[in-house]
Design an enzyme around this catalytic site. Structure first.
Site, PDB file in Angstrom:
ATOM      1  N   PRO A   2      45.247  54.730  -9.302  1.00 46.07           N
ATOM      2  CA  PRO A   2      46.015  54.268  -8.296  1.00 46.07           C
ATOM      3  C   PRO A   2      45.480  54.722  -7.043  1.00 46.07           C
ATOM      4  CG  PRO A   2      47.281  55.865  -9.992  1.00 46.07           C
ATOM      5  CD  PRO A   2      45.736  55.587 -10.292  1.00 46.07           C
ATOM      6  N   GLU A   3      45.267  53.558  -6.127  1.00 52.74           N
ATOM      7  CA  GLU A   3      44.752  53.764  -4.635  1.00 52.74           C
ATOM      8  C   GLU A   3      46.020  53.859  -3.680  1.00 52.74           C
ATOM      9  OE1 GLU A   3      41.464  51.647  -3.795  1.00 52.74           O
ATOM     10  OE2 GLU A   3      40.467  51.783  -5.658  1.00 52.74           O
TER      11      GLU A   3
END
Ligand code: ZN
Length: 256
Positions: A2-3
């Site tokens: 996840p960014e």
């Protein structure tokens, strides 16, 4: 992994499900590095608390509770936060609420995520070391941060103390849009380069957020994961190099 866009999307999805609700039960898996606050203490400090705010700081979610405490959540590599659904062996945190509505589940197969409760007024070294949010960073901040570093600009972008929230994929995509080689030493970025880079970062991040992140953007990525394939702009094969132990994808012709 996840960014920033995925975390922001999670925040927007969870906020309406979480805010105003009071915790009546906290279930966890065994103690481990996932729990920066040990499970027993976590239970004691969350029980009876109501969620009042949900913010994002870089890749962290920070939930404000009615006693002034804050619940810090990090998705790590494979973490997912959602409401409803069936818990399994990888569901490390479950919150049940007073209204008996859907539970909040934190599932994380690789368990690199993090959960911590901060007391009222307690500062967090993890949050304190974060640089400005990548969506809000100014060209001047980038220029100042790069000036004294010989490290490649790619490494600069991934340094969360310089810029909070940028990960490997969006760094590569933003560098392509800005026409900058990921190998360019950060100290050799001009002010104009930083203007282009700040603009490119905002563009790729905002677009990923509005696309719902994950699937669609990645398919349309210009360089990330496309080693050997033709550049969408000039047809030169996209090159893959390792910079600071992370793979970087770029067009050797469009990016200097
Ligand atoms: Zn090209």
């Amino acid at each position: 992994m996840p960014e920033l866009p995925e975390v922001e999307i999670t925040r927007r999805r969870l906020a309406p499900l979480l805010l105003g609700r009071r915790v009546v039960e906290v279930r966890t898996t065994r103690d481990g590095y996932f729990f920066l606050t040990p499970p027993r203490e976590l239970r004691r400090r969350l029980l009876g608390r109501r969620f009042e705010t949900l913010e994002r700081r870089g890749k962290y979610l920070v939930a404000g509770l009615n006693g002034g405490e804050r619940l810090l959540l990090h998705l790590g590599m494979t973490g997912r936060l959602f409401s409803g659904g069936v818990p399994d062996a990888h569901t490390h945190l479950r919150l049940r609420f007073e209204d008996a509505g859907p539970e909040l589940l934190f599932r994380d197969v690789r368990k690199f995520g993090k959960v911590q409760v901060l007391a009222a007024g307690e500062s967090s070294p993890r949050l304190a070391r974060l640089g400005p949010d990548a969506l809000a960073a100014s060209p001047a901040q980038l220029h100042t941060a790069g000036r004294r570093r010989r490290a490649p600009v790619k490494t600069l972008l991934l340094d969360q103390s310089v810029l909070a929230g940028v990960g490997n994929i969006y760094a590569d995509e933003a560098l392509f849009l800005a026409g900058l080689s990921p190998r360019r030493p950060a100290c050799r970025l001009s002010r104009q380069d930083c203007v282009l880079l700040a603009r490119a970062l905002k563009r790729v991040l905002r677009r990923a957020i509005s696309d719902g992140a994950g699937g669609r953007y990645r398919d349309e990525g210009r360089v990330y994961g496309r080693a050997g394939e033709p550049c969408r702009r000039c047809r030169t094969p996209i090159r893959r190099v390792v910079i600071g132990q992370r793979s970087s994808h770029y067009c050797p012709r469009c990016q200097r």
